[in-house]
Each structure stands twice: as C-alpha cells, then as structure tokens.
Write a protein that holds these residues in place. Structure first.
Motif, short mmCIF file in Angstrom:
data_model
loop_
_atom_site.label_atom_id
_atom_site.label_comp_id
_atom_site.label_asym_id
_atom_site.label_seq_id
_atom_site.Cartn_x
_atom_site.Cartn_y
_atom_site.Cartn_z
N ALA A 42 0.83 -1.21 0.00
CA ALA A 42 0.00 0.00 0.00
C ALA A 42 0.86 1.26 0.00
O ALA A 42 0.54 2.26 -0.66
N THR A 43 1.98 1.21 0.72
CA THR A 43 2.89 2.36 0.77
C THR A 43 3.52 2.60 -0.59
O THR A 43 3.67 3.75 -1.03
N VAL A 44 3.88 1.52 -1.27
CA VAL A 44 4.45 1.65 -2.61
C VAL A 44 3.42 2.26 -3.56
O VAL A 44 3.72 3.19 -4.32
N TYR A 45 2.19 1.76 -3.50
CA TYR A 45 1.11 2.30 -4.34
C TYR A 45 0.94 3.80 -4.09
O TYR A 45 0.87 4.60 -5.02
N ARG A 46 0.86 4.16 -2.81
CA ARG A 46 0.60 5.55 -2.45
C ARG A 46 1.72 6.47 -2.93
O ARG A 46 1.47 7.54 -3.49
N ASN A 47 2.96 6.05 -2.74
CA ASN A 47 4.09 6.89 -3.14
C ASN A 47 4.25 6.97 -4.65
O ASN A 47 4.70 8.00 -5.17
N LEU A 48 3.87 5.94 -5.36
CA LEU A 48 3.90 6.00 -6.82
C LEU A 48 2.90 7.04 -7.32
O LEU A 48 3.20 7.79 -8.26
N GLU A 49 1.74 7.08 -6.70
CA GLU A 49 0.74 8.08 -7.09
C GLU A 49 1.25 9.49 -6.78
O GLU A 49 1.06 10.42 -7.56
N ILE A 50 1.91 9.64 -5.64
CA ILE A 50 2.45 10.95 -5.25
C ILE A 50 3.53 11.39 -6.23
O ILE A 50 3.56 12.54 -6.68
N LEU A 51 4.43 10.47 -6.58
CA LEU A 51 5.50 10.79 -7.52
C LEU A 51 4.94 11.11 -8.90
O LEU A 51 5.45 11.98 -9.61
N SER A 52 3.88 10.41 -9.27
CA SER A 52 3.23 10.67 -10.56
C SER A 52 2.57 12.05 -10.56
O SER A 52 2.71 12.81 -11.53
#
Length: 217
Positions: A42-52
């Motif tokens: 979930a943390t990876v998903y969330r940070n990918l969205e933030i970076l995007s």
C-alpha cells in the motif's frame, strides 16, 4: 511546493530508474522490499501516485490493464503486447501523428497519448508454434483446458468475474462456480493467455473488456 523526498520515495524512484522497464506497483514492491523489508504494498502504491502527481514519473494506464510506471519523462509513446503484457517505448515523431484534420470538439489540446497494441516478436513466435501443434492435434493443455473456443468451465469463471464488483480470488470464483480451486486456477491461466483475464491486484483476478466481449459472442 517542492515534494519532500522521503527514503521510501527515493528508493522507489531509484529502483524504477534502475530497472529501465515499465514496472507495476507489485513488481516495484518486490524490488524495494529487498532493501526495506518493512515497507508495505500500500505504501508503494501511495508513493507511486504521489511521484506521478508531482510529475517525477509517468503513470501508464493501458486500457483494462494494471497501471505501470515509467521513469522516462521525455515525450514518447508506448507499444503494448496483448499476449504477454510487455510494454516498450515507441518513438513517433510529431509529423507522423497530427491532430490538424481532427475535430477536437472545441477542446484546447494540451497533449496526446497514443496507445499502440499488438503481438511482440516472442509472442508471434509462440503463436506460430501453437498453431503448428494445433494442426497436429495437440489442442489441449496438460490440465485438459481447450485452447480454441471457450469451454463451459471457462465461461463459468468469466461469468463469476463479471458478477464481482472488483478483482476476486480463486477461492471466491471456486465458491461461485462450484469448481475446485485447482480447476479454477487452470482456467484462469488459459484465460489470461487469451487476454480475457488480468490480475490488477496480487492473487486476485478480473475480467477484461476482451473477456466481456467473448462472453457476449
């Protein structure tokens, strides 16, 4: 406001750049957790969205498929294999694709995204070998699944997925269809090869637009 780069974000960005591929969140998670064992998917998903959202990476949303991420920020398009789901960069010059003659319905054009799909060379080779085997009468898989038209059990699996509100696990499909979990797994494998099923979430499956069309056919 500049995005604060946490250790997690730096690691995710580093692994994405290092891979030189268009990875899914699941694939990135497997890479990152080698260095950060406590990090969650979930943390990876969330940070990918933030970076995007911060325009530090590009999010690729191929129709009906799991999101992938690209560290290459320069303008380019992608070509997608409908069989193995491989994605590669595609360089198409501005002069080769133009919107000049297209009715844009009054929109102010701020960019474009071209989605090219097909079969990659490896899948073409596999398909040729499969066709040769089929001509020789080798038309079934080891588990007995037909490689041609949808079998009754494959239709059952697709119908169960179509009735789910979201991705579902093999055991849920087994409960809905009355099939054994092993049978369901075999049918899912065959359906994924046809492009009728995908796995947007780890160990869970959903029906694709191609799968819905096959059910109606």
């Amino acid at each position: 406001m500049q995005l604060r780069m946490t250790n997690q974000r730096e690691m995710i960005l580093r692994e994405l750049k290092k891979s030189k591929k268009h990875l899914t969140a699941d694939e990135l998670y497997e890479r990152v957790k080698k260095f950060m064992p406590r990090i969650s998917l979930a943390t990876v998903y969330r940070n990918l969205e933030i970076l995007s959202d911060a325009a530090m990476i590009r999010k690729l949303e191929i129709s009906g498929r799991q999101k992938r991420f690209d560290s290459e920020l320069e303008d380019h398009d992608h070509i997608y294999c409908i069989q193995c789901h491989r994605i590669e960069n595609l360089d198409i010059g501005e002069n080769e694709v133009t919107l000049g003659a297209v009715d844009t319905k009054g929109y102010e054009i701020t960019g474009r995204r071209l989605e090219v799909i097909g079969l990659c060379p490896k899948c073409q080779e596999k398909q040729t070998k499969t066709n040769i085997k089929a001509k020789k009468g080798e038309t079934t898989m080891a588990c007995g699944c037909k490689k041609g038209e949808l079998s009754g059990e494959q239709k059952q699996v697709l119908e169960a997925m179509a009735n789910c509100e979201g991705p579902c696990a093999s055991k849920d499909i087994a409960t809905a269809t009355g099939l054994e979990t092993k049978q369901v797994s075999c049918r899912i494998t065959a359906l994924k090869k046809k492009g009728y099923v995908d796995s947007p979430v780890r160990c869970k499956y959903g029906i694709t637009s191609e799968g819905r069309a096959a059910l109606k056919g």
